[in-house]
Design an enzyme around this catalytic site. Structure first.
Site, mmCIF file in Angstrom:
data_model
loop_
_atom_site.group_PDB
_atom_site.id
_atom_site.type_symbol
_atom_site.label_atom_id
_atom_site.label_comp_id
_atom_site.label_asym_id
_atom_site.label_seq_id
_atom_site.Cartn_x
_atom_site.Cartn_y
_atom_site.Cartn_z
ATOM 1 N N GLN A 41 7.905 -9.308 8.069
ATOM 2 C CA GLN A 41 8.963 -8.803 7.400
ATOM 3 C C GLN A 41 9.505 -7.561 8.300
ATOM 4 O O GLN A 41 10.593 -7.000 7.893
ATOM 5 C CB GLN A 41 8.874 -8.387 6.075
ATOM 6 C CG GLN A 41 8.056 -7.281 5.842
ATOM 7 C CD GLN A 41 7.516 -7.206 4.362
ATOM 8 O OE1 GLN A 41 6.803 -8.035 4.040
ATOM 9 N NE2 GLN A 41 8.029 -6.142 3.629
ATOM 10 N N ARG A 80 8.406 5.305 1.800
ATOM 11 C CA ARG A 80 9.113 6.066 2.969
ATOM 12 C C ARG A 80 9.737 7.476 2.662
ATOM 13 O O ARG A 80 10.136 8.148 3.547
ATOM 14 C CB ARG A 80 10.230 5.142 3.354
ATOM 15 C CG ARG A 80 9.669 3.748 4.070
ATOM 16 C CD ARG A 80 11.019 3.108 4.436
ATOM 17 N NE ARG A 80 10.308 1.970 5.585
ATOM 18 C CZ ARG A 80 10.512 0.711 5.196
ATOM 19 N NH1 ARG A 80 10.242 0.308 3.936
ATOM 20 N NH2 ARG A 80 9.831 -0.271 6.067
ATOM 21 N N LEU A 133 11.514 6.483 -5.951
ATOM 22 C CA LEU A 133 10.292 6.468 -5.510
ATOM 23 C C LEU A 133 10.077 5.470 -4.368
ATOM 24 O O LEU A 133 10.358 4.306 -4.810
ATOM 25 C CB LEU A 133 9.024 6.499 -6.398
ATOM 26 C CG LEU A 133 8.870 7.720 -7.504
ATOM 27 C CD1 LEU A 133 7.730 7.446 -8.409
ATOM 28 C CD2 LEU A 133 8.639 8.953 -6.870
ATOM 29 N N HIS A 155 4.444 2.077 -8.123
ATOM 30 C CA HIS A 155 3.519 0.818 -7.997
ATOM 31 C C HIS A 155 2.734 1.293 -9.170
ATOM 32 O O HIS A 155 2.339 0.167 -9.869
ATOM 33 C CB HIS A 155 2.553 1.081 -6.623
ATOM 34 C CG HIS A 155 3.290 1.198 -5.660
ATOM 35 N ND1 HIS A 155 3.479 1.998 -4.693
ATOM 36 C CD2 HIS A 155 3.917 -0.086 -4.887
ATOM 37 C CE1 HIS A 155 4.323 1.389 -3.707
ATOM 38 N NE2 HIS A 155 4.482 0.344 -3.647
ATOM 39 N N GLY A 169 0.721 -1.210 -0.049
ATOM 40 C CA GLY A 169 0.058 0.073 0.032
ATOM 41 C C GLY A 169 0.848 1.314 -0.093
ATOM 42 O O GLY A 169 2.124 1.284 -0.255
ATOM 43 N N VAL A 173 11.092 3.737 -10.838
ATOM 44 C CA VAL A 173 10.766 4.899 -11.154
ATOM 45 C C VAL A 173 11.288 6.083 -10.266
ATOM 46 O O VAL A 173 11.441 5.774 -8.800
ATOM 47 C CB VAL A 173 9.123 5.010 -11.230
ATOM 48 C CG1 VAL A 173 8.552 6.634 -11.612
ATOM 49 C CG2 VAL A 173 8.565 4.096 -12.180
ATOM 50 N N LEU A 180 0.299 3.578 -2.279
ATOM 51 C CA LEU A 180 0.817 3.640 -3.564
ATOM 52 C C LEU A 180 1.228 4.968 -4.212
ATOM 53 O O LEU A 180 0.777 5.859 -3.977
ATOM 54 C CB LEU A 180 -0.426 2.996 -4.392
ATOM 55 C CG LEU A 180 -0.946 1.489 -3.734
ATOM 56 C CD1 LEU A 180 -1.959 1.178 -4.604
ATOM 57 C CD2 LEU A 180 0.245 0.550 -3.778
ATOM 58 N N HIS A 181 2.295 4.742 -5.105
ATOM 59 C CA HIS A 181 2.769 5.872 -5.846
ATOM 60 C C HIS A 181 2.912 5.679 -7.047
ATOM 61 O O HIS A 181 2.631 4.540 -7.593
ATOM 62 C CB HIS A 181 3.948 6.529 -5.194
ATOM 63 C CG HIS A 181 4.924 5.562 -4.820
ATOM 64 N ND1 HIS A 181 5.665 4.785 -5.819
ATOM 65 C CD2 HIS A 181 5.320 5.083 -3.596
ATOM 66 C CE1 HIS A 181 6.537 4.019 -5.153
ATOM 67 N NE2 HIS A 181 6.583 4.091 -3.922
#
Length: 316
Positions: free
Chosen positions: A66, A199, A196, A41, A35, A188, A37-38
């Site tokens: 994780q 975080r 990108l 993604h 999630g 990207v 998302l940018h």
């Protein structure tokens, strides 16, 4: 207006939504995410859409396995409504957003999960990010294996930014005979070269500027790679050491499969560093050669030929 994807939160709902594709033999393409998302993604979703005329499935699940107990699990952004808009804009058919209980029946704890069956990622998971985050890739591969079992994709798309993860997923698919095509999509970047990442939103304006040193270091290394591995390492370290606000975790020059770098041919340069409280990773492909630089303008900087010859360098 693009139709909204159908949201599934249970494995039964997911199976029902993909049943028609199973019956008709349509290929299923899958993009696993956590999630927040940018555009990075979104680019994975476009690759997935190009891979099939069948359904594209995106999962949104912040996987606790994780994250170490001391890491930023609670801080990790959850933006489901905005994520659904991104998926709709890219023509995603199904979004699978399960709860922790759905993915880990009976609930999750780092102690209890070890009593069940998990994926042991092998020696490759103990280097680079695996050395900095022990157990991280156990969690990554375990949840990816679970998602593969639930979605049963023909094609799965992962970003090259998480390059060690991509290599490990490919190895898991190969070694466990899962029969899934794993596609690695290009990273990207922002106009200033910063990769990108979800975080990046943790960075303030000053930290955001400091973080561009990672991309600058990788570009410098790629430009000098034609003069050999030591020259590429020297170029990257020169950039990284000139940025006092950056705490280097590792810089590594490797083969494409994360082994020793070749003297000539394709390789990879990977870096991880902390800027403020935010840990960032990046990498680029390179082609190593052994060209001898000419003296005069444009020659390799002094000291390059005597740079350290180890494949990985960590901060002390």
């Amino acid at each position: 207006m693009t139709a909204a994807p159908v949201l599934a939160s249970t494995r039964e709902e997911l199976a029902g939504l993909l049943a028609a594709a199973r019956r008709s033999g349509d290929a299923v393409a899958f993009v696993p995410t956590m999630g927040a998302l940018h555009e990075g993604h979104a680019s994975l979703m476009r690759v997935a859409r190009q891979a099939t005329d069948g359904p594209v499935v995106v999962s949104i699940f912040v996987n606790p396995m994780q994250f170490a107990p001391t890491e930023d699990l609670d801080r990790y952004p959850r933006t489901l409504d905005a994520d659904l808009e991104v998926c709709a804009a890219e023509g995603v058919d199904v979004v699978f957003a399960p709860s922790v209980e759905e993915m880990y029946p009976g609930g999750f704890s780092h102690d209890s999960v070890r009593d069940g069956v998990t994926v042991a990622p092998g020696a490759l998971a103990t280097i680079l990010d695996g050395a900095s985050r022990p157990g991280h890739f156990d969690g990554v591969l375990t949840v990816v294996a679970k998602l593969f079992g639930l979605v049963r994709p023909d094609v799965a798309v992962f970003g090259q930014k998480d390059y060690q993860q991509l290599v490990l997923v490919r190895r898991m698919v190969r070694d466990l005979c899962l029969g899934i095509e794993v596609v690695g999509a290009e990273t990207v970047r922002e106009p200033d070269g910063l990769a990108l990442s979800s975080r990046n939103r943790y960075l303030d304006a000053h930290e955001r500027q400091v973080a561009t040193a990672l991309g600058r270091a990788l570009r410098a290394a790629r430009e000098r790679a034609r003069y050999g591995v030591p020259a590429a390492r020297w170029a990257a370290m020169s950039v990284l050491k000139s940025e006092p606000g950056l705490e280097l975790d590792y810089l590594a020059l490797t083969s494409p499969d994360l082994g020793e770098p070749p003297e000539t041919g394709e390789g990879r340069i990977l870096v991880a560093a902390r800027v403020g409280t935010t840990r960032l990773i990046d990498n680029v492909p390179v082609v190593f050669d052994r060209i001898t630089p000419q003296a005069g303008p444009g020659a390799t900087p002094a000291g390059t030929a005597h740079a350290a010859s180890t494949t990985s360098e960590r901060s002390s």
